[in-house]
Design an enzyme around this catalytic site. Sequence first.
Site, PDB file in Angstrom:
ATOM      1  N   SER A 262     -21.541  76.158  35.376  1.00  0.00           N
ATOM      2  CA  SER A 262     -21.689  74.795  35.884  1.00  0.00           C
ATOM      3  C   SER A 262     -21.426  74.765  37.384  1.00  0.00           C
ATOM      4  O   SER A 262     -20.926  75.734  37.958  1.00  0.00           O
ATOM      5  CB  SER A 262     -20.717  73.855  35.169  1.00  0.00           C
ATOM      6  N   LYS A 263     -21.738  73.619  37.978  1.00  0.00           N
ATOM      7  CA  LYS A 263     -21.565  73.543  39.434  1.00  0.00           C
ATOM      8  C   LYS A 263     -20.098  73.682  39.829  1.00  0.00           C
ATOM      9  O   LYS A 263     -19.790  74.126  40.931  1.00  0.00           O
ATOM     10  CB  LYS A 263     -22.172  72.257  39.984  1.00  0.00           C
ATOM     11  N   ARG A 264     -19.204  73.341  38.922  1.00  0.00           N
ATOM     12  CA  ARG A 264     -17.777  73.488  39.232  1.00  0.00           C
ATOM     13  C   ARG A 264     -17.376  74.964  39.349  1.00  0.00           C
ATOM     14  O   ARG A 264     -16.388  75.300  39.979  1.00  0.00           O
ATOM     15  CB  ARG A 264     -16.929  72.799  38.161  1.00  0.00           C
TER      16      ARG A 264
END
Length: 515
Positions: A262-264
């Site tokens: 994910s972008k995190r």
Amino acid sequence: MSRVRVRFAPSPTGPLNVGGLRTALYDYLFAKKHGGDFILRIEDTDANREVPGTEDYILKALKWAGIEPDEGPGIGGNYGPYRQSDRKDLYLKYAEELIANGDAYYAFDSSDELTKLRESGIADGIPSVKYNFKTRMSMSNSLSLSEDEVLKLRERGQNVTIRLKMPENEVIGFSDEVRGDVSFNTNELDDKIIMKADGMPTYHLANIVDDHLMEISHVIRGEEWLSSTAHHLFMYRSLGWTPPKFAHLSLILKPVGKGKLSKRDSAAFGFPVFPLDWHDSDGNLQFPGFKENGYMPEALINFLAFLGWNPGTDQEIFSKEELIKEFSLTQLVKSGARFDIDKCKWFNQQYIMQSSDDNIMSLIKPSILQDYPDATDSFILSFIDLMKERVVTLSDFIPQGYFFFEEPKKYEEKMIRKKYKSENRDYFLKILDLFGNLEYPNAERTQEIIKSYVEENELGFGNILPILRIGITGTMKGPDLFGTMALLGKEVCKTRMNKALDHFDKVYEAKLNDA
Ligand code: GLU
């Protein structure tokens, strides 16, 4: 087989991540392998979720990656427009056709009523109750209400939606190009909304209408769309259309631990997950990009190709042309693929090493000139030639080789303390003299004269070369010393070494005092 036409259909809800880029890549490779068309379609039916700048970002990212669409918004093509908001008026008639076929119906429920339905099973341990064959008759729709009421509600125009009437206990199956036979029992599926109260279609309707009208032959997309395919096939059947072939790609997983990348993860693991930098609405960098972090597009593409595909041989380095030739849906893997940034770095390193100096120059010269405006092209080319075997990313060239452009900022003291003696000072001066006398100093001649001097005087390479290297570059970590000296030239080397020796003498004196 009729013409192969494959579309990449992102929703503009934020920057395209590497997962999306991989889907686009597989769409592209498959289309090109079969001499077909690669189409970009922007699925912007949900204005609330739209993030400004996304479409532009997607176009730029695809361009950078070298997977440019043949048709799409701003590109043109015979099947446009390619943005669903520009096709808005086209969809209603198909929803009405589905109603006429008895496969869809009007629904008027308010959001409160829908929440009530969803939560009605909580007490019985059912977290979310579906709007389906079991519950639809207790809701407000054209199946449960009289014709008069329906007309009234449609005229009032509030919360008028159209839903699919999914049949009870029917199996909808298809053969997925990656997963083989897949089937869903309609009892697991809900009556999805296909037209929203704002007059826009939902993804499901717009997607199949456009795939049909754009004559899409293959839908290659992420596995999160697998269960929607049953809804889609239900609509294809009702409308009497031949569905495209489907291939659902497995997920890209986090480097460690569970779940989807994910972008995190970008911040958590310290590597980009987006092809290009993404800035927030104030212009601040929100997510770093592979491009700006010094990755070559060819390397990222090669890496992404292997995240879920396997050529079945040991070959790892594939040009785009080779990927097109070798790619096939049957060699896609069903399980999730771990995102291994070290492997990505390895690919990048290989591509930098293979790349011509001129190509690297075109990529890094602008940033070199920002810091060192006087650097000449020929100097930069020789610098690249020396450094390119050592770097992992394009962003490493300057931090690891800044001493080609300015004096060392510091010296590796530990080595000096260990190896330098002031008694040796004159040897270094002599070496610099010999170097200064070379008519055409290149790496080979420089090496020759320094090595024979060290040998003749029995000085030991280990005592001389590290000191010379640190005096000129400040560090033990650099490319070939003789090539470095030849490129820096006689004057620079002499000045730097003289200055360094003064410092080294002090280090030596301090060491004697400590003893
Ligand atoms: N608009 C969908 C998405 O954002 C496309 C899914 C599909 O390719 O059908 O992923």
